[in-house]
Design a protein around this motif. Structure first.
Motif, short mmCIF file in Angstrom:
data_model
loop_
_atom_site.label_atom_id
_atom_site.label_comp_id
_atom_site.label_asym_id
_atom_site.label_seq_id
_atom_site.Cartn_x
_atom_site.Cartn_y
_atom_site.Cartn_z
N ASP A 74 -36.79 34.53 8.15
CA ASP A 74 -37.86 33.79 6.84
C ASP A 74 -38.40 32.71 7.13
OD1 ASP A 74 -35.66 36.00 6.29
OD2 ASP A 74 -36.30 36.12 4.35
N ARG A 75 -37.73 31.54 7.34
CA ARG A 75 -37.99 30.34 7.56
C ARG A 75 -39.09 30.14 8.53
NH1 ARG A 75 -36.89 25.58 10.34
NH2 ARG A 75 -35.15 26.72 11.55
N THR A 76 -39.11 30.73 9.80
CA THR A 76 -39.96 30.26 10.77
C THR A 76 -41.04 31.21 11.08
OG1 THR A 76 -38.22 31.10 12.47
CG2 THR A 76 -38.48 28.73 11.95
N THR A 77 -41.30 32.44 10.43
CA THR A 77 -42.10 33.36 10.58
C THR A 77 -42.42 34.06 9.17
OG1 THR A 77 -40.82 35.52 10.61
CG2 THR A 77 -40.60 34.54 12.60
N ASP A 78 -43.59 35.03 9.37
CA ASP A 78 -44.01 35.69 7.99
C ASP A 78 -43.23 36.89 7.74
OD1 ASP A 78 -44.92 37.03 10.21
OD2 ASP A 78 -47.06 37.42 9.37
N GLY A 79 -42.12 36.93 8.18
CA GLY A 79 -41.38 38.10 7.90
C GLY A 79 -40.25 37.90 7.15
N LYS A 80 -39.14 38.87 6.79
CA LYS A 80 -38.03 38.56 6.21
C LYS A 80 -36.91 39.33 6.77
CE LYS A 80 -39.98 37.63 1.80
NZ LYS A 80 -39.54 36.15 1.67
N GLY A 81 -35.86 38.96 6.63
CA GLY A 81 -34.45 39.74 7.15
C GLY A 81 -33.80 39.17 8.33
N ALA A 82 -32.70 39.77 8.69
CA ALA A 82 -32.07 39.17 9.79
C ALA A 82 -32.57 39.52 11.25
CB ALA A 82 -30.60 39.84 9.56
N ILE A 83 -32.52 38.80 12.27
CA ILE A 83 -32.80 39.25 13.64
C ILE A 83 -32.03 40.36 14.04
CG2 ILE A 83 -32.78 38.42 15.81
CD1 ILE A 83 -33.00 35.45 15.09
N ALA A 84 -30.66 40.25 13.76
CA ALA A 84 -29.91 41.38 14.09
C ALA A 84 -30.38 42.93 13.42
CB ALA A 84 -28.18 40.87 13.67
N ASP A 85 -31.20 42.84 12.58
CA ASP A 85 -31.38 44.16 11.96
C ASP A 85 -32.99 44.52 12.36
OD1 ASP A 85 -29.17 44.33 10.43
OD2 ASP A 85 -30.04 43.41 8.61
N LYS A 86 -33.28 43.86 13.20
CA LYS A 86 -35.06 44.12 13.97
C LYS A 86 -34.64 44.43 15.10
CE LYS A 86 -37.03 41.39 10.14
NZ LYS A 86 -37.52 42.52 9.55
N THR A 87 -35.55 45.38 15.70
CA THR A 87 -35.84 45.74 17.19
C THR A 87 -36.75 44.57 17.57
OG1 THR A 87 -37.57 46.96 16.96
CG2 THR A 87 -35.52 48.13 16.74
N LEU A 88 -36.95 44.41 18.90
CA LEU A 88 -37.79 43.57 19.52
C LEU A 88 -39.33 43.86 19.27
CD1 LEU A 88 -38.25 41.15 21.38
CD2 LEU A 88 -38.23 42.54 23.27
N GLY A 89 -39.56 44.99 19.18
CA GLY A 89 -40.89 45.52 18.90
C GLY A 89 -41.16 45.12 17.36
N GLU A 90 -40.15 45.14 16.46
CA GLU A 90 -40.47 44.59 14.96
C GLU A 90 -40.57 43.20 15.18
OE1 GLU A 90 -38.09 47.99 12.51
OE2 GLU A 90 -37.10 46.35 13.42
N LEU A 91 -39.87 42.50 16.00
CA LEU A 91 -39.93 40.99 15.85
C LEU A 91 -41.23 40.55 16.59
CD1 LEU A 91 -36.17 40.21 17.16
CD2 LEU A 91 -37.12 39.81 14.72
N ARG A 92 -41.74 41.26 17.58
CA ARG A 92 -43.05 41.14 17.88
C ARG A 92 -44.32 41.02 17.21
NH1 ARG A 92 -42.07 38.33 22.77
NH2 ARG A 92 -41.43 39.83 24.64
N GLU A 93 -44.11 41.99 16.21
CA GLU A 93 -45.33 41.87 15.12
C GLU A 93 -45.17 40.88 14.03
OE1 GLU A 93 -44.19 45.37 12.80
OE2 GLU A 93 -44.90 46.83 14.67
N LEU A 94 -44.25 39.68 14.09
CA LEU A 94 -44.07 38.63 13.18
C LEU A 94 -44.86 37.57 13.65
CD1 LEU A 94 -40.41 38.57 12.29
CD2 LEU A 94 -42.35 39.70 11.18
N ASP A 95 -45.39 36.68 12.90
CA ASP A 95 -46.39 35.49 13.24
C ASP A 95 -45.21 34.25 13.05
OD1 ASP A 95 -47.85 33.04 13.56
OD2 ASP A 95 -49.47 34.09 12.31
N ALA A 96 -45.09 33.66 14.25
CA ALA A 96 -44.10 32.52 14.21
C ALA A 96 -44.47 31.32 14.17
CB ALA A 96 -43.30 32.68 15.63
N GLY A 97 -45.80 31.23 13.62
CA GLY A 97 -46.66 29.86 13.56
C GLY A 97 -47.73 29.81 14.46
N GLN A 98 -49.10 29.63 13.90
CA GLN A 98 -50.13 29.39 14.52
C GLN A 98 -50.57 30.65 15.60
OE1 GLN A 98 -50.99 25.55 16.19
NE2 GLN A 98 -49.38 24.53 14.81
#
Length: 216
Positions: free
Chosen positions: A44-68
């Motif tokens: 939540d704090r460092t990307t435009d997504g929500k939820g726990a890392i442990a609940d997301k696959t790498l593919g789902e994490l790759r879809e997030l914007d981590a800034g710029q």
């Protein structure tokens, strides 16, 4: 993280270009076991997504914007993006085995120091990677912090600069441990690093290192 999006390849490249001695990063495991670089347990704090890392696959994490426009990196991408020494903090003890596998496969003992707030994570990585350098991190600690570090084989204690005392530093040094102070983002804290004769400091701002040569 003071000048670039936190825990991104862009921030690590900036740190290296700024002449920092080493780069600190944080590790978690994704739902599918990837060694993901992020500080918090949630996105939540460092990307435009929500939820726990442990609940997301790498593919789902790759879809997030981590800034710029930066994407959430995995550990091996950082290894390839910069050549600097790294301090890899295990935020979740479960990540120790995944990190150990990468360190053995890529022969990283000389390049990567492993740190954690969790005594058990330090003990585990020490047992899995012969010769690994480790640091026990603490924000609040008791008189036993030096004994704890020695018990798990850590060579360094990384301690909150705002609570660090000369007594703790002298005891650690007497036992052969190095002492790092974090987070050193002001000239006052940098002066304290030098007054306490610390072995190093962590900062979010590369200019602290440059200006400190003249003003601390």
């Amino acid at each position: 993280m003071g000048v670039e999006p936190e825990n991104t390849l862009r921030s690590f490249v900036r740190a290296e270009q700024s002449g920092m001695d080493a780069i600190e990063l944080d590790l978690h495991l994704s739902k599918d076991g990837s060694l993901v670089v992020m500080h918090d347990t949630e996105v939540d704090r460092t990307t435009d997504g929500k939820g726990a890392i442990a609940d997301k696959t790498l593919g789902e994490l790759r879809e997030l914007d981590a800034g710029q426009g930066q994407r959430v990196p995995v550990f091996e991408e950082v290894l390839d993006a910069v050549r600097s020494p790294l301090q890899a903090e295990i935020k979740d003890a479960a990540a120790a085995r995944a990190l150990a596998e990468v360190m053995r496969r890529r022969d990283l003992v000389g390049r990567v120091e492993v740190s954690s707030f969790h005594d058990e994570a330090i003990a585990e990585i020490t047992s899995l990677v012969p010769g690994v350098r480790t640091a026990l991190i603490a924000s609040r600690w008791g008189a036993d912090v030096v004994d704890r570090a020695k018990a798990v084989g850590a060579a360094t204690v990384a301690l909150n600069i705002r609570r660090l005392t000369l007594e703790t530093v002298e005891r650690a040094h007497a036992e052969g441990l190095k002492v790092l102070g974090w987070v050193v983002n002001t000239q006052d804290h940098l002066r304290l690093v030098r007054a306490l004769d610390l072995d190093g400091a962590t900062t979010d701002y590369p200019e602290i290192r440059r200006t400190g040569r003249f003003t601390a």
